[in-house]
Every structure is written in structure tokens, then in C-alpha cells.
Design an enzyme around this catalytic site. Structure first.
Site, PDB file in Angstrom:
ATOM      1  N   HIS A 134       1.312  11.345  -1.824  1.00 32.19           N
ATOM      2  CA  HIS A 134       0.074  11.120  -1.092  1.00 32.19           C
ATOM      3  C   HIS A 134      -0.705  12.424  -1.111  1.00 32.19           C
ATOM      4  O   HIS A 134      -0.339  13.370  -0.432  1.00 32.19           O
ATOM      5  CB  HIS A 134       0.399  10.698   0.343  1.00 32.19           C
ATOM      6  CG  HIS A 134      -0.721   9.947   0.991  1.00 32.19           C
ATOM      7  ND1 HIS A 134      -1.353   8.891   0.379  1.00 32.19           N
ATOM      8  CD2 HIS A 134      -1.332  10.095   2.188  1.00 32.19           C
ATOM      9  CE1 HIS A 134      -2.300   8.430   1.176  1.00 32.19           C
ATOM     10  NE2 HIS A 134      -2.304   9.139   2.281  1.00 32.19           N
ATOM     11  N   HIS A 171       0.863  -1.188   0.000  1.00 36.38           N
ATOM     12  CA  HIS A 171       0.000   0.000   0.000  1.00 36.38           C
ATOM     13  C   HIS A 171       0.899   1.238   0.000  1.00 36.38           C
ATOM     14  O   HIS A 171       1.930   1.240   0.678  1.00 36.38           O
ATOM     15  CB  HIS A 171      -0.863  -0.028   1.265  1.00 36.38           C
ATOM     16  CG  HIS A 171      -1.723   1.186   1.448  1.00 36.38           C
ATOM     17  ND1 HIS A 171      -2.720   1.515   0.567  1.00 36.38           N
ATOM     18  CD2 HIS A 171      -1.740   2.140   2.411  1.00 36.38           C
ATOM     19  CE1 HIS A 171      -3.322   2.628   0.984  1.00 36.38           C
ATOM     20  NE2 HIS A 171      -2.742   3.022   2.089  1.00 36.38           N
ATOM     21  N   ASN A 172       0.500   2.279  -0.746  1.00 40.52           N
ATOM     22  CA  ASN A 172       1.319   3.514  -0.785  1.00 40.52           C
ATOM     23  C   ASN A 172       2.803   3.180  -0.899  1.00 40.52           C
ATOM     24  O   ASN A 172       3.625   3.627  -0.102  1.00 40.52           O
ATOM     25  CB  ASN A 172       1.112   4.338   0.493  1.00 40.52           C
ATOM     26  CG  ASN A 172      -0.262   4.973   0.517  1.00 40.52           C
ATOM     27  OD1 ASN A 172      -0.944   5.027  -0.501  1.00 40.52           O
ATOM     28  ND2 ASN A 172      -0.677   5.444   1.663  1.00 40.52           N
ATOM     29  N   GLU A 203       1.403   0.161  -5.519  1.00 42.68           N
ATOM     30  CA  GLU A 203       0.408   1.202  -5.697  1.00 42.68           C
ATOM     31  C   GLU A 203       1.046   2.546  -6.032  1.00 42.68           C
ATOM     32  O   GLU A 203       2.082   2.891  -5.475  1.00 42.68           O
ATOM     33  CB  GLU A 203      -0.404   1.346  -4.399  1.00 42.68           C
ATOM     34  CG  GLU A 203      -1.596   2.253  -4.586  1.00 42.68           C
ATOM     35  CD  GLU A 203      -2.255   2.676  -3.271  1.00 42.68           C
ATOM     36  OE1 GLU A 203      -3.383   3.140  -3.349  1.00 42.68           O
ATOM     37  OE2 GLU A 203      -1.621   2.557  -2.203  1.00 42.68           O
ATOM     38  N   ASP A 220      -0.151   6.750  -6.453  1.00 41.17           N
ATOM     39  CA  ASP A 220      -1.136   7.838  -6.416  1.00 41.17           C
ATOM     40  C   ASP A 220      -0.649   8.886  -7.394  1.00 41.17           C
ATOM     41  O   ASP A 220       0.411   9.478  -7.160  1.00 41.17           O
ATOM     42  CB  ASP A 220      -1.142   8.509  -5.028  1.00 41.17           C
ATOM     43  CG  ASP A 220      -2.007   7.746  -4.051  1.00 41.17           C
ATOM     44  OD1 ASP A 220      -2.413   6.630  -4.401  1.00 41.17           O
ATOM     45  OD2 ASP A 220      -2.260   8.273  -2.954  1.00 41.17           O
ATOM     46  N   GLU A 238      -4.099   4.905  -8.516  1.00 41.17           N
ATOM     47  CA  GLU A 238      -5.136   5.799  -8.008  1.00 41.17           C
ATOM     48  C   GLU A 238      -4.924   7.096  -8.771  1.00 41.17           C
ATOM     49  O   GLU A 238      -3.919   7.790  -8.590  1.00 41.17           O
ATOM     50  CB  GLU A 238      -4.967   5.992  -6.506  1.00 41.17           C
ATOM     51  CG  GLU A 238      -6.235   6.490  -5.873  1.00 41.17           C
ATOM     52  CD  GLU A 238      -6.115   6.528  -4.354  1.00 41.17           C
ATOM     53  OE1 GLU A 238      -5.980   7.645  -3.832  1.00 41.17           O
ATOM     54  OE2 GLU A 238      -6.130   5.463  -3.722  1.00 41.17           O
TER      55      GLU A 238
END
Length: 756
Positions: A353, A308-309, A338, A340, A387
Site C-alpha cells: 500500500h 480491495h487491497n 487487486e 498495488d 493499480e
């Protein structure tokens, strides 16, 4: 003797020879901080020593054992930032284990850079190929060097006593002095030990009474195990069934140091101890540490190691974004990372983020790293979970970068060019990178040549909003972000088997959803579904992929317990890989099997759509056969010090934890032993009942008991219940961030029996 072996290894090798002579290189910390340092390999072939030209006598060292990898060329952000100044063939990066920062270096010539790159890699290989016994000798020698303050290679009894304290050894002084005198006897002065004698002294002091006891129980004469003795031991204790004769001969061949014993097909105590300390004497079944599972099932039938992240190295608010996060995760076998993405300067999308102070990196740099590292640890597919907060223009740039940088590694159309009817397998997708994201229309449309109007491709950005929705009720920002987001056709076309869709209900999915659709759940939503409809969730996950990610409230990058999600068959359970702790231990434990390839086949009852397995009520399933696990914790060896406090020695206890379905969750611990981190002995029995062995993980934890505050963590090891080898076994402990800490281990006896 280690140092003799080493000087010969240097003479035979030009790269090591030039490292031994020493080289001036630039140490780079940023575009502006570049300083010359003199680097040199020490005589022990284990330590690299360096000093600055100016500061006279100030120097630093590091051990080759702490170096995890050497990267050639511009492979770190620091070196990328000065790429215009120094050519890649003069640059390299040393990456250290654990949390220590990288060391970025520029050599004066490409030849010198190559000498160091190849030389350090050779030294790392040598270390990795050392047996347990050589590793132990090396570890003892390292301690000796650290303590030998005046560098004369000698130590008197007082110095040796202080050194043992540093090594976590609290010993009986009379016993130690007696051994010291015997060992020092080989010297004319009788009062000091050199490093060889210290190794000998240390080994006499650490005689393994616990293993000797087992050896003598099976040895006819107390001196050796005959072939028959060894076969009896392997059958009765280690529960080997077939081919015992060949196996016993193989062990003698591999671990017996005495040629005479080999000739008689026998094993001495030394050989027996070496076997028990080796990977074959370890608690993990070596055949399951290798790739052993069927890799031809649909993707949704596997648990997938997921991060995650991935771009964060610390917390979610101010943490440093870095491509290093991707390199570390991919090298740990992670198969789903992942990003973003947000609009960046000069038309270049950036990764960070959103709406926080984390630093920013370019999307194209992340894709380059992905191309370079995706298949280093495993050949099986990597899923890139996007994302997307970018404008149509920058989404086009993203699609361009993906296509140009990844080339044919990027999967852009269904495998055989036909309209697929189900998910392909990890085997089918070897060497491929799959994009997970929003898609205009379905797979069928894009296959039929139906061109959707890109303006129709409006998707609300549900993942981010869902996360905030669940955890904060910041309505204004949600309203602001709920505005429909448009999707570029180019980016949409890069999504094939992983189309992100909003989840409404299991009923709805069962009727309407397509096999290539995937929904994301925050941990709290996932838990709610497991409580209210566990069996439905398991069935849903037998048909399609689910991703579970940490709550937006975890600004410290802490993790949730992944076990609850695996119990429901969720495949992509995304954890913050940068945060050490029990949750990452469980992730490492589950994926330590099957060749560390990042894919683990789910148990049959979670793949069959005609079975109803409910993790909350596991007794109701067909083929329900609970097992009993008993672990006798016998002893510990060379446990690492946790307190740097002067003269403090640990009071160790061992806890065995079962992580599995709720009914199996359990913990038991041994008593603690006062003041002995060196060779504590327990002989304590711990007993567990396991209802769903296929899903259980077993975690062994060592802690330093403290009656006034929280116990300190010392080491741990986690493995799947199904990979446990019964019998007398060593458990080689890992540190907090999952790296090994030789020669720390536990010695246990394990039995698994059917509960009838």
C-alpha cells in the site's frame, strides 16, 4: 460408538496408522526459527497432539476440524523463504479457519510428508461427510474430553454440571439429576458417566419439544408419520407442490434411522428431526445453492465477488502484506483481486500500500499464487485489477511475469480473434484471468495492427489521485502525482476487456464509451451518483462494468455497505475481505447462491436498457409486486458462548434484518431470554414488506443482550430473499468470520405471501 469406529478406521489405513504412531517434524516460523516437534494423532481421530523434545511435559493440541486445508510444497511465505534448504516434497502447510496463523512443517522424508498430507485430508473429508447427527455426537464428545481433566473417561454429577455450564447450558438441577441417575444406571457404580452415556444424557436433556410439537400435529398416533402424514406436512407447511410422493419417499430413505419404519414407508420422530436439521430442512433452497443461473450473458450483467487491497491481512497503514490474502480471497470465491504495484529492488516490481508502512511482497509471487488458486473455488474468470505506479522498465517485467507464469490462463486477445462488439460471458471466459488496467488506444486499434507510439500512451494515474482528491485535500501530493505516467506497450497489450478510463458523466459515457471500458468510483462518489441519478447509473451498468472501492479514509480497512452499490447495478463492489462484519456477511450471503462461483446474475430489470429502474423509487417499475415476509422465531440450539467470564451464560435475542433498496431496509428483533444459550424458546413473530425481492438479502443475527453496554455478537446467517425455503426451517449459524459453528442453529417458521 465413536471410538470403536475410529480404531477400525486407523487399522485400515496406512497413512493414519503412521500418524497414530507419531512423527518428528520441524515446525518453521522463519528462516532462523526451525524447531523439532513430535506430532501424533490421538485415538479420537480428531485431535493432533504435539510437544517439543526439550520442555518435558509441555504440549499443544489442535483439532482436525479447525484445519481448512493442507497445502503441499513451498506454498507459504515462510516455506518459500527456506526453499533452498528443504525440498518441496518434504514441506507442507496447515491452514486454519478464522484468524489462527498457519502451521508450516518440514518432514524428515517425502514419504512421511505424504502420509501426513494425505492422512489429514482424509480426516477432513470424513468430518465433512458426517451427518448432522454424527456432528452433534462428535461435538458433545469433544466437550467431554475437554472437561475430563484426569483423563479417566468418567465424570460425576458435579463435573457434568460444570461441563454443562461451559457448554452454555443453564439447566434445572433436579431434572438434570433425575436424568443423570437414569443414564448412570447402566454402570455398576451408578455415580459416573462415560463419554457414551454423556452423549445419551445430553440428548435426553436437549429433547426438542418445539419439533415434537410439529411432529405430533401431523402424526396420527403420535409415534410416527405415515407416508400420507409426511406428504400433508410437506404440502401444507413446506409448500412443496409437485412430486411430493417421490420427495417424501426420498426423505424417508435418506433420514429415517429405523429400518422397520423404512419398511413401512413411515418416519419416526428421530428421522423427522434429522430431516429438519439437514440441508434440505435448511432455510436455503438447495437447488439455488448449486449453480443454477444462466452463465452466457455479457460480463456486465453479473454481480462479481470482489476484494480491495487483497494483499493486506490487517489495516491499511501498518498491516502485513501477504500472498495469504490472495489465497484466502480466491478460496472464498472472490473473482476480482487487486494489486498495488511499485518499483522494487533489483528491477523486481513489489506490491504494497503505497506511502505507508505495510510490508512488501514481490509481484511475481502474487502472480504465482493467482495461477495456483484462481480456479480452485470456481471455474469462472478472475479479474486482476492493477493499480500501477511502476516505471516503464518494471512494467515490462510485470508483463513478462504475467505472460510467463500464467501462460494461456492470461487472456491476451479477444476470444475469437475478431473485433468484438460486446463483452463475453463468464461461460466464454472459463479458466481465464483478465487484466484490468490502463490501455494505449482501444481494442479496435490493437486488432487492426495499428501500432501506437508507446510515448503516446500517457495516462494520468487517476484512481489513486481520485481517492485522495475525494477524501483529503492534500494538494501538494496530488500535484506531484498528477504528472503524466507512461505506460509500457507490453503491459498495455495484456489489457483486453477491462480498460480503465476516467468517468466524466453518464451522458458522456452513453455517447462515447466503449463496452470494454470500466470506471472506478470511491464509495462517496458512487453514493452521490445513486442519489442524483440512480436510474442513469443502473442503465450505465447494464452496458458496462463499474468498480466501487472503499474511501481512502478507511485506514482501519473497514467496509462500506455493498448493498447500496448493488442496488444501482454496480458489478465490482470491492470490499476488504480481511475485515469481518455485516458488510462481508452481506457479500458472503449474496454469493452463497449459484454454486459459490463468485458471479450472480442481476435481475432482468437491471439488464434491459429499455427499462428505467430507480432504486430510490422502486414502485414505478413494470412488474412491481411487493411481498410480505413473516418469520416466526421459534427456538435456538446450542448457541456458542461469547463471554469467557466464569459462569456467564448468554441472554440471547434474534434480530432479522432486511438489506435491499432503501424502502426495504428494516430490522426487527425478538425479546431476549434470560440465561439460556442452550435451548432458548421465543415463538416471536416478525413481519416485513419487501418491495424489490430480487435485490433483498435477509440476515439473521443472534446477540447476547446486555443492558449496560453494546450487545455481543453470537452468530449470524445471511441469504438472498429469493433463496428462502418457506415452512419449518433450521438456520445453521456462522461465526464472525463466516465459518460454521456446528451445532448452533435457530429454528423458525417462514411464510412469504403476495401483497395484493
Amino acid at each position: 460408538h465413536p471410538s470403536n469406529h475410529i480404531t477400525t478406521c486407523i487399522q485400515a489405513d496406512d497413512d493414519l496408522k503412521s500418524m497414530f504412531v507419531g512423527t518428528v517434524m520441524r515446525k518453521i516460523k522463519s528462516r532462523t526459527w526451525k524447531k523439532q516437534r513430535y506430532f501424533r494423532l490421538q485415538e479420537d481421530c480428531m485431535t493432533i497432539w504435539y510437544k517439543s523434545k526439550k520442555t518435558g511435559n509441555a504440549h499443544s493440541t489442535f483439532s482436525v476440524g479447525d484445519v481448512e486445508a493442507v497445502r503441499e510444497g513451498h506454498q507459504s511465505e515462510v516455506l518459500l523463504s527456506i526453499a533452498d534448504e528443504f525440498p518441496p516434497d518434504r514441506c507442507f502447510t496447515l491452514v486454519f479457519r478464522g484468524r489462527r496463523g498457519n502451521l508450516d512443517l518440514v518432514a524428515e522424508s517425502a514419504g512421511e510428508a505424504q502420509s501426513w498430507i494425505k492422512g489429514i485430508r482424509k480426516l477432513i473429508d470424513n468430518l465433512e461427510n458426517m451427518g448432522q447427527r454424527e456432528k452433534l455426537d462428535q461435538w458433545i464428545c469433544d466437550w467431554f474430553k475437554r472437561a475430563d481433566k484426569n483423563r479417566d473417561g468418567q465424570m460425576n454429577f458435579k463435573e457434568v454440571r460444570d461441563l454443562l455450564k461451559m457448554m452454555n447450558v443453564d439447566m434445572n438441577e433436579h431434572h438434570a439429576l433425575r436424568l443423570f441417575t437414569v443414564t448412570a444406571h447402566s454402570r455398576p457404580t451408578y455415580r459416573t458417566l462415560g463419554d457414551d452415556e454423556f452423549v445419551l444424557f445430553y440428548k435426553m436433556l436437549t429433547q426438542r419439544e418445539d419439533v415434537l410439537r410439529v411432529f405430533q400435529e401431523y402424526s396420527g398416533d403420535g409415534q410416527k408419520l405415515t407416508l400420507q402424514d409426511l406428504k400433508d406436512f410437506l404440502r401444507e407447511e413446506q409448500l412443496h407442490e409437485d412430486g411430493v410422493q417421490q420427495y417424501a419417499l426420498k426423505l424417508i430413505e435418506r433420514y429415517e434411522p429405523s429400518d422397520t419404519a423404512k419398511m413401512w414407508q413411515a418416519m419416526t420422530f428421530d428421522g423427522f428431526l434429522m430431516y429438519l436439521s439437514s440441508s434440505e430442512g435448511s432455510i436455503s433452497n438447495p437447488t439455488m445453492v448449486d449453480l443454477y443461473q444462466d452463465m452466457t450473458q455479457p460480463l456486465c450483467h453479473y454481480f462479481i465477488s470482489s476484494s480491495h487491497n487483497t494483499y493486506l491481512l490487517e489495516d491499511q497503514i501498518r498491516g502485513h502484506s501477504s500472498v495469504e490474502g490472495y489465497i484466502r480471497a480466491l478460496k472464498r470465491g472472490c473473482r476480482c483481486v487487486e494489486v498495488d504495484c511499485w518499483d522494487g529492488p533489483n528491477g523486481e516490481p513489489i506490491v504494497y500500500h503505497g506511502h505507508t508502512f505495510t510490508s512488501k511482497i514481490f509481484f511475481k509471487d502474487v502472480v504465482t499464487v493467482l495461477g495456483n488458486y484462481a480456479f480452485k473455488a470456481s471455474q469462472y474468470p478472475v479479474i486482476l485489477s492493477i493499480e500501477n505506479h511502476c516505471s516503464i522498465e518494471q512494467q515490462k517485467v510485470m508483463a513478462q511475469h504475467l505472460t510467463q507464469i500464467l501462460g494461456d490462463k492470461l487472456l491476451k486477445s479477444p476470444l475469437d480473434g475478431k473485433i468484438p462488439i460486446g463483452l463475453p460471458s463468464p461461460e466464454d471466459l472459463k479458466g481465464k484471468i483478465l487484466l484490468k488496467g490502463k490501455k494505449i488506444g482501444g481494442l479496435e486499434n490493437s486488432m487492426n495492427g495499428v501500432v501506437d507510439d508507446p510515448l503516446m500512451g500517457e495516462v494520468s494515474d487517476e484512481e489513486e489521485t481520485a481517492e485522495i482528491d475525494d477524501d483529503h485535500h492534500r494538494n501538494d501530493s496530488i500535484r506531484r502525482r498528477k504528472s503524466k505516467q507512461r505506460l509500457s506497450k507490453e503491459l498495455s497489450d495484456c489489457v483486453v476487456y477491462c480498460k480503465s478510463v476516467h468517468f466524466s458523466s453518464f451522458k458522456h459515457s452513453q455517447i462515447h464509451s466503449k463496452f470494454y471500458e470500466i470506471s472506478s468510483f470511491t464509495e462517496s462518489k458512487a453514493r452521490k451518483h445513486i442519489r442524483e441519478a440512480g436510474a442513469e447509473f443502473v442503465l450505465h451498468n447494464a452496458r458496462q462494468l463499474s468498480r466501487v472501492y472503499p474511501s481512502g479514509l478507511r485506514t482501519d480497512s473497514s467496509n462500506f455497505n455493498p448493498q447500496d452499490m448493488w442496488n444501482a447495478g454496480c458489478q465490482i463492489v470491492a470490499l476488504n475481505f480481511q475485515t469481518a462484519g455485516v458488510e462481508m456477511d452481506l457479500n458472503d450471503g449474496l454469493f452463497s447462491q449459484n454454486g459459490h462461483c463468485g458471479y450472480v446474475l442481476k435481475p432482468t430489470f437491471m439488464r434491459n436498457t429499455d427499462e428505467r429502474f430507480d432504486p430510490e423509487n422502486p414502485q414505478n417499475r413494470d412488474g412491481y409486486k411487493p411481498l410480505s415476509l413473516s418469520v416466526q422465531v421459534i427456538s435456538g440450539q446450542q448457541l456458542p458462548k461469547v463471554n469467557i467470564k466464569e459462569g456467564s451464560i448468554i441472554d440471547p435475542l434474534v434480530r432479522v434484518e432486511i438489506h435491499g433498496v432503501p424502502l426495504d431496509q428494516a430490522k426487527q428483533e425478538t425479546r431476549y431470554i434470560d440465561n439460556n444459550g442452550f435451548n432458548p424458546v421465543w415463538y416471536d413473530m416478525l413481519q416485513f414488506t419487501i418491495h424489490v425481492p430480487e435485490l433483498a438479502l435477509v440476515r439473521f443475527v443472534v446477540e447476547d443482550y446486555d443492558k449496560t453496554s453494546k450487545n455481543d455478537f453470537v452468530g449470524q446467517f445471511t441469504l438472498p430473499f429469493t433463496c428462502i425455503q418457506p415452512g419449518y426451517r433450521h438456520i445453521h449459524l456462522l461465526s464472525k468470520d463466516g465459518t460454521s459453528i456446528p451445532p448452533s442453529s435457530l429454528f423458525v417458521h417462514v411464510r412469504i405471501t403476495k401483497l395484493t
